[in-house]
Design a protein around this motif. Structure first.
Motif, PDB file in Angstrom:
ATOM      1  N   LEU A  44     -15.732   2.516  -8.761  1.00 18.98           N
ATOM      2  CA  LEU A  44     -16.378   1.761  -7.687  1.00 18.98           C
ATOM      3  C   LEU A  44     -15.741   0.383  -7.620  1.00 18.98           C
ATOM      4  O   LEU A  44     -15.628  -0.305  -8.638  1.00 18.98           O
ATOM      5  N   ARG A  45     -15.316  -0.007  -6.399  1.00 18.93           N
ATOM      6  CA  ARG A  45     -14.623  -1.287  -6.256  1.00 18.93           C
ATOM      7  C   ARG A  45     -14.985  -1.992  -4.955  1.00 18.93           C
ATOM      8  O   ARG A  45     -15.462  -1.375  -4.015  1.00 18.93           O
ATOM      9  N   LEU A  96      -7.935  -2.760  -0.850  1.00 22.01           N
ATOM     10  CA  LEU A  96      -8.496  -2.818  -2.196  1.00 22.01           C
ATOM     11  C   LEU A  96      -7.774  -3.863  -3.052  1.00 22.01           C
ATOM     12  O   LEU A  96      -7.906  -3.875  -4.266  1.00 22.01           O
ATOM     13  N   GLY A  97      -7.031  -4.740  -2.420  1.00 24.45           N
ATOM     14  CA  GLY A  97      -6.316  -5.786  -3.139  1.00 24.45           C
ATOM     15  C   GLY A  97      -4.916  -5.338  -3.517  1.00 24.45           C
ATOM     16  O   GLY A  97      -4.612  -4.144  -3.567  1.00 24.45           O
ATOM     17  N   ALA A 157     -12.984 -11.035  -5.436  1.00 22.15           N
ATOM     18  CA  ALA A 157     -11.621 -10.541  -5.196  1.00 22.15           C
ATOM     19  C   ALA A 157     -11.641  -9.051  -4.842  1.00 22.15           C
ATOM     20  O   ALA A 157     -12.375  -8.263  -5.445  1.00 22.15           O
ATOM     21  N   LEU A 158     -10.835  -8.702  -3.836  1.00 19.73           N
ATOM     22  CA  LEU A 158     -10.718  -7.302  -3.460  1.00 19.73           C
ATOM     23  C   LEU A 158     -10.187  -6.498  -4.639  1.00 19.73           C
ATOM     24  O   LEU A 158      -9.323  -6.960  -5.365  1.00 19.73           O
ATOM     25  N   GLY A 159     -10.736  -5.330  -4.802  1.00 18.46           N
ATOM     26  CA  GLY A 159     -10.350  -4.468  -5.924  1.00 18.46           C
ATOM     27  C   GLY A 159     -11.184  -4.684  -7.173  1.00 18.46           C
ATOM     28  O   GLY A 159     -11.060  -3.916  -8.136  1.00 18.46           O
ATOM     29  N   SER A 160     -12.058  -5.696  -7.163  1.00 16.94           N
ATOM     30  CA  SER A 160     -12.883  -5.948  -8.349  1.00 16.94           C
ATOM     31  C   SER A 160     -13.712  -4.706  -8.648  1.00 16.94           C
ATOM     32  O   SER A 160     -14.307  -4.112  -7.742  1.00 16.94           O
ATOM     33  N   PRO A 161     -13.786  -4.320  -9.920  1.00 18.53           N
ATOM     34  CA  PRO A 161     -14.566  -3.133 -10.280  1.00 18.53           C
ATOM     35  C   PRO A 161     -16.066  -3.406 -10.261  1.00 18.53           C
ATOM     36  O   PRO A 161     -16.506  -4.527 -10.509  1.00 18.53           O
TER      37      PRO A 161
END
Length: 109
Positions: free
Chosen positions: A14-15, A38-39, A103-107
């Motif tokens: 999940l991100r 997603l970064g 931040a995009l892609g952060s879990p």
């Protein structure tokens, strides 16, 4: 209610993502094609449901939570490579998001 083990939950990636573009799918009124960021260099096409409740451009720029490691699925000729998570109220999606700049892609854990 079905329960899952922590080990099963830990398999979910999940991100945080941002919807960067959307477009209608010819002949479809309930789904649209979207692109999420997603970064880094990780941008993916996705199918977004609930399109009868919004115009495609209304959700561009929205930060959402996605299941990034869902097996790809093709619908209406579009391969979806993630799933946006939403609360479902009478078939209308309410997109899960974060309340601060993340931040995009952060879990999500």
């Amino acid at each position: 209610m079905t329960t899952v083990s922590y080990d099963d939950f830990a398999k979910l990636d999940l991100r945080v993502a941002k919807i960067i573009s959307t477009e209608p799918i010819e002949g479809k009124s309930r789904i649209i094609k979207g692109k999420i960021d997603l970064g880094g260099d990780d941008q993916r096409d996705v199918i977004i449901g609930g399109a009868q409740y919004f115009q495609p451009d209304e959700i561009v720029g929205k930060t959402v939570i996605v299941l990034a490691n869902l097996e790809p699925k093709t619908m209406a000729g579009v391969e979806s490579n993630a799933m946006l998570l939403a609360a479902d109220v009478d078939d209308k999606p309410y997109w899960l998001t974060v309340t601060e700049d993340v931040a995009l892609g952060s879990p999500i854990k």
